[in-house]
Structure formats: structure tokens, C-alpha cells
Design a protein around this motif. Structure first.
Motif, PDB file in Angstrom:
ATOM      1  N   ASN A  75       0.836  -1.190   0.000  1.00 52.39           N
ATOM      2  CA  ASN A  75       0.000   0.000   0.000  1.00 52.39           C
ATOM      3  C   ASN A  75       0.873   1.242   0.000  1.00 52.39           C
ATOM      4  N   ASP A  76       0.316   2.312  -0.526  1.00 52.64           N
ATOM      5  CA  ASP A  76       0.970   3.608  -0.447  1.00 52.64           C
ATOM      6  C   ASP A  76       0.583   4.240   0.876  1.00 52.64           C
ATOM      7  N   LEU A  77       1.562   4.312   1.786  1.00 52.59           N
ATOM      8  CA  LEU A  77       1.260   4.844   3.099  1.00 52.59           C
ATOM      9  C   LEU A  77       0.877   6.305   2.996  1.00 52.59           C
ATOM     10  N   PRO A  78      -0.097   6.755   3.794  1.00 49.83           N
ATOM     11  CA  PRO A  78      -0.584   8.146   3.665  1.00 49.83           C
ATOM     12  C   PRO A  78       0.442   9.145   4.164  1.00 49.83           C
ATOM     13  N   TYR A  86      -1.609   7.298  11.493  1.00 48.17           N
ATOM     14  CA  TYR A  86      -0.666   6.351  10.915  1.00 48.17           C
ATOM     15  C   TYR A  86      -0.225   6.858   9.550  1.00 48.17           C
ATOM     16  N   THR A  87       1.020   7.325   9.475  1.00 50.54           N
ATOM     17  CA  THR A  87       1.571   7.882   8.242  1.00 50.54           C
ATOM     18  C   THR A  87       2.890   7.193   7.931  1.00 50.54           C
ATOM     19  N   LYS A  88       3.487   7.579   6.827  1.00 55.97           N
ATOM     20  CA  LYS A  88       4.744   6.958   6.406  1.00 55.97           C
ATOM     21  C   LYS A  88       5.963   7.610   7.046  1.00 55.97           C
ATOM     22  N   ASP A  89       5.782   8.653   7.773  1.00 58.72           N
ATOM     23  CA  ASP A  89       6.900   9.349   8.431  1.00 58.72           C
ATOM     24  C   ASP A  89       6.668   9.350   9.935  1.00 58.72           C
ATOM     25  N   MET A  90       6.645   8.144  10.519  1.00 57.20           N
ATOM     26  CA  MET A  90       6.471   8.044  11.955  1.00 57.20           C
ATOM     27  C   MET A  90       7.773   8.412  12.660  1.00 57.20           C
ATOM     28  N   VAL A  91       7.680   9.283  13.642  1.00 57.21           N
ATOM     29  CA  VAL A  91       8.859   9.798  14.337  1.00 57.21           C
ATOM     30  C   VAL A  91       9.164   8.902  15.533  1.00 57.21           C
ATOM     31  N   PRO A  92      10.404   8.467  15.712  1.00 56.00           N
ATOM     32  CA  PRO A  92      10.751   7.689  16.916  1.00 56.00           C
ATOM     33  C   PRO A  92      10.440   8.481  18.184  1.00 56.00           C
ATOM     34  N   GLY A  93       9.856   7.787  19.149  1.00 53.39           N
ATOM     35  CA  GLY A  93       9.425   8.443  20.378  1.00 53.39           C
ATOM     36  C   GLY A  93       7.926   8.609  20.451  1.00 53.39           C
ATOM     37  N   THR A  95       4.435   7.718  21.359  1.00 60.67           N
ATOM     38  CA  THR A  95       3.974   6.823  22.426  1.00 60.67           C
ATOM     39  C   THR A  95       2.576   6.286  22.196  1.00 60.67           C
ATOM     40  N   GLY A  96       1.956   6.645  21.082  1.00 61.03           N
ATOM     41  CA  GLY A  96       0.621   6.123  20.802  1.00 61.03           C
ATOM     42  C   GLY A  96       0.660   4.668  20.353  1.00 61.03           C
ATOM     43  N   TYR A  97      -0.516   4.118  20.147  1.00 58.44           N
ATOM     44  CA  TYR A  97      -0.629   2.710  19.775  1.00 58.44           C
ATOM     45  C   TYR A  97      -0.460   2.540  18.276  1.00 58.44           C
ATOM     46  N   ILE A  98       0.354   1.574  17.913  1.00 57.83           N
ATOM     47  CA  ILE A  98       0.542   1.185  16.516  1.00 57.83           C
ATOM     48  C   ILE A  98       0.207  -0.293  16.414  1.00 57.83           C
ATOM     49  N   PRO A  99      -0.712  -0.688  15.542  1.00 52.60           N
ATOM     50  CA  PRO A  99      -1.130  -2.097  15.478  1.00 52.60           C
ATOM     51  C   PRO A  99       0.040  -3.023  15.185  1.00 52.60           C
ATOM     52  N   ARG A 100       0.124  -4.124  15.972  1.00 55.21           N
ATOM     53  CA  ARG A 100       1.126  -5.180  15.799  1.00 55.21           C
ATOM     54  C   ARG A 100       2.549  -4.720  16.097  1.00 55.21           C
ATOM     55  N   THR A 108      14.546  -1.227  12.480  1.00 52.11           N
ATOM     56  CA  THR A 108      14.491   0.149  12.941  1.00 52.11           C
ATOM     57  C   THR A 108      13.040   0.557  13.181  1.00 52.11           C
ATOM     58  N   TYR A 109      12.864   1.661  13.882  1.00 49.24           N
ATOM     59  CA  TYR A 109      11.517   2.133  14.198  1.00 49.24           C
ATOM     60  C   TYR A 109      10.754   2.454  12.922  1.00 49.24           C
ATOM     61  N   LYS A 110      11.423   3.051  11.946  1.00 42.17           N
ATOM     62  CA  LYS A 110      10.776   3.429  10.680  1.00 42.17           C
ATOM     63  C   LYS A 110      10.326   2.201   9.910  1.00 42.17           C
ATOM     64  N   GLU A 111      11.170   1.196   9.813  1.00 38.00           N
ATOM     65  CA  GLU A 111      10.824  -0.012   9.055  1.00 38.00           C
ATOM     66  C   GLU A 111       9.671  -0.763   9.728  1.00 38.00           C
ATOM     67  N   ASP A 112       9.747  -0.930  11.046  1.00 40.73           N
ATOM     68  CA  ASP A 112       8.671  -1.642  11.738  1.00 40.73           C
ATOM     69  C   ASP A 112       7.350  -0.890  11.646  1.00 40.73           C
ATOM     70  N   CYS A 113       7.407   0.432  11.730  1.00 43.67           N
ATOM     71  CA  CYS A 113       6.178   1.218  11.607  1.00 43.67           C
ATOM     72  C   CYS A 113       5.565   1.068  10.222  1.00 43.67           C
ATOM     73  N   ASP A 114       6.406   1.092   9.180  1.00 43.18           N
ATOM     74  CA  ASP A 114       5.883   0.959   7.820  1.00 43.18           C
ATOM     75  C   ASP A 114       5.230  -0.400   7.604  1.00 43.18           C
ATOM     76  N   VAL A 115       5.863  -1.457   8.121  1.00 41.52           N
ATOM     77  CA  VAL A 115       5.289  -2.796   7.963  1.00 41.52           C
ATOM     78  C   VAL A 115       3.975  -2.924   8.727  1.00 41.52           C
ATOM     79  N   CYS A 116       3.931  -2.412   9.945  1.00 41.68           N
ATOM     80  CA  CYS A 116       2.712  -2.513  10.759  1.00 41.68           C
ATOM     81  C   CYS A 116       1.569  -1.704  10.153  1.00 41.68           C
ATOM     82  N   ILE A 117       1.875  -0.499   9.689  1.00 39.61           N
ATOM     83  CA  ILE A 117       0.828   0.327   9.087  1.00 39.61           C
ATOM     84  C   ILE A 117       0.331  -0.289   7.792  1.00 39.61           C
ATOM     85  N   ASP A 118       1.248  -0.895   7.042  1.00 35.55           N
ATOM     86  CA  ASP A 118       0.845  -1.556   5.797  1.00 35.55           C
ATOM     87  C   ASP A 118      -0.075  -2.746   6.085  1.00 35.55           C
TER      88      ASP A 118
END
Length: 309
Positions: A75-78, A86-93, A95-100, A108-118
Motif C-alpha cells: 500500500n501507499d502509506l498516507p 498512521y503515516t509513512k513518516d512516523m517519528v521515533p518516540g 507513544t501512541g498505539y501502533i497495530p502489531r 528500525t523504528y521506521k521499518e517496523d512502523c511501515d510494515v505494521c501500518i501496511d
């Protein structure tokens, strides 16, 4: 090579080469997850992580770890707009909930966030597609003809209710007392916990037996009460050689006052101030009368007032 003071500095590969870290070795002080590290004893952290990286592929080789881009997302992350979470530029730190996100390790935080948001977007779109498909299939079937608007059924039901008045299910929408509730009911059911009726049985059978036992006991108790003769309550007195005839309803508030530290209730004491406990209780009407009980004194007082009037 620019220095760090001017916005440059050595690259990550140059730093790893300068530290002479072997392939798969974590930097000492790394606080992330490393499988099986807690079961290894006697070697340095770098040696243990280097050996573990050969048996457990929990990370990419050091030479391509930060050079190979992450896997292509489905998917093309928003883009961040200020309102979406949930966007494609999640900043480390964040503290909100991110699924999975709690189940992702080693990246890295960026890679895991992109996979979870996808994954989240994919699952949500899949659910929306299935819901739309189900709605389309339901709309494709012919509508059922309701029989509630049929006047013939209404007339027959009215006639049956008039000719069968003994059927309680047609006259009132009330469940019988012995009907067991559905499984999951959290209310109180008599007799299933205090007796053996609730042991070794399913919820439906246990509740049915408990309610039936309660109805039987209630009916038996009602029959016993109806068979009893009415009791006549009379005041029974006895002869006391010291004070004469006294009632079995012995007097609670004595004329000589109450003992200090008595914790019971004394009428009107809360409105009296400035005296000792004994003087206060002796001055109250509940202690100062001469009758056998306060009720007799109050009754005689009413008789005297009516006589005077």
C-alpha cells in the motif's frame, strides 16, 4: 570527509569498521531484543551476538543492513496531514498505539512502523471489500414477504387469543420463573452454588434445577404459613419480690442513668449539652419515668393528656 560539527561525519559502515565489529555483532549497550542471549554465559557481548547471528537470522548482514531498502509495501502509506495518526513518516518516540508493533523486533523504528501500518491498511481494506461483497450479495436476493402485515394472520391470532384465554404466552410477554437463562447470564440464580445442584452439570441444566428447587421450596413454605394459627400477643408478667410485677420486656433505660461509655442509642441525648453522661441520661424522659417500659409511659402520658383535654 566533513566533520560532525559541520553536519557531516563518518557513515555507519565507517563507524562499524572503526570499531572492528564482526558480522552480526551488536554494539555493546544495545537494549533491543536478541534471541537466546540470556542463556549464554562466559563470553563478551560481541562474541555472543556474533555466534548467535549464525544460528538465528534475526538481522541482516552488517554490510547490507543499512544499504538495502526495506521490502516493497503493498500500500501507499498516507502522508501526514496533521489529523491522521498512521503515516509513512512516523517519528521515533511516538507513544501512541501502533497495530502489531509490540510483536516486531530487530528492525528500525521506521521499518517496523511501515510494515505494521501496511498490514493494518491491508486488513482494513480486505474487511471493507468483504463487507461490500456481502452487502451486494444480500441485495441480490429477493426480499422476503413479511407476514406480520397480513390481516388474515392478525384476525386468526385475535380469535385464538379470545377463545384460549388460559394461554399466558399470548396475554403477556413474561418469561416463566423456571425458564433457565441463556449461557453467559451474570445474575443471581438461587440454589446452584449453595447446594449440589450446580455440580457436574451444564449451565442450562444447573440453572433449571436451581430455579425449580426454589419454586418448590417457596410453595412449601407458603403452605406451612397458611396452616399456622394466628398468634395472640399478650404481655406476660412475673412477680418480682423486690420491685413487684415486672414485664418480660425488661426496661433498657434505667432511672439511675446509663453507665458511661455505653455505645447504644439514647433518644434526645444529642440535643443536651453541659452535663455529665449520668446527669444527662437521668434528665431524659426515657430514664426518668416510673413505668415498666418507655412505651407504657408514653401511652399513659397520652391518656392523661386526653383526659385533661
Amino acid at each position: 570527509m566533513a566533520t560532525t560539527a559541520f553536519g557531516g561525519g563518518p557513515s555507519l559502515d565507517q563507524r562499524r569498521t572503526f570499531a572492528a565489529l564482526r558480522d552480526g555483532t551488536h554494539v555493546p549497550g544495545y537494549r533491543g531484543y536478541c534471541p537466546q542471549i540470556k542463556y549464554r554465559v562466559g563470553k563478551t557481548y560481541g562474541t555472543d551476538t556474533h555466534e548467535l547471528s549464525k544460528d538465528h537470522e534475526h538481522r541482516h548482514p552488517a554490510s547490507v543492513l543499512y544499504l538495502v531498502p526495506p521490502e516493497t509495501l503493498r500500500n501507499d502509506l498516507p502522508d501526514p496531514t496533521g489529523d491522521n495518526k498512521y503515516t509513512k513518516d512516523m517519528v521515533p518516540g511516538y507513544t501512541g498505539y501502533i497495530p502489531r508493533m509490540p510483536f516486531k523486533f530487530g528492525g528500525t523504528y521506521k521499518e517496523d512502523c511501515d510494515v505494521c501500518i501496511d498490514d493494518y491498511l491491508t486488513n482494513r481494506r480486505t474487511a471493507d471489500i468483504k463487507d461490500a461483497d456481502l452487502r451486494q450479495q444480500v441485495r441480490g436476493y429477493p426480499s422476503l414477504t413479511p407476514i406480520a402485515h397480513n390481516p388474515g394472520v392478525r384476525d386468526k391470532m385475535n380469535l385464538y387469543r379470545d377463545t384460549h384465554p388460559a394461554q399466558p404466552t399470548l396475554l403477556e410477554d413474561k418469561r416463566p420463573l423456571t425458564e433457565p437463562p441463556i449461557p453467559g447470564y451474570r445474575g443471581y440464580i438461587p440454589r446452584i452454588k449453595a447446594t449440589e445442584l450446580g455440580l457436574g452439570a451444564r449451565y442450562h441444566n444447573a440453572t433449571k434445577k436451581g430455579l425449580q428447587q426454589f419454586v418448590n421450596e417457596t410453595a412449601a413454605h407458603a403452605e406451612k404459613v397458611s396452616d399456622r394459627l394466628p398468634l395472640s400477643i399478650e404481655r406476660v408478667t412475673s412477680q418480682n419480690p423486690m420491685n413487684g410485677p415486672t414485664s418480660y420486656n425488661r426496661r433498657l433505660y434505667q432511672q439511675d442513668g446509663m453507665i458511661p461509655k455505653y455505645t447504644g442509642y439514647i433518644p434526645h441525648r444529642r440535643f443536651v449539652f453541659g452535663n455529665t453522661y449520668g446527669d444527662t441520661t437521668r434528665s431524659l424522659s426515657v430514664c426518668g419515668h416510673n413505668s415498666n417500659s418507655y412505651g407504657e409511659w408514653a401511652q399513659s402520658k397520652l391518656i392523661r393528656q386526653s383526659t385533661i383535654a
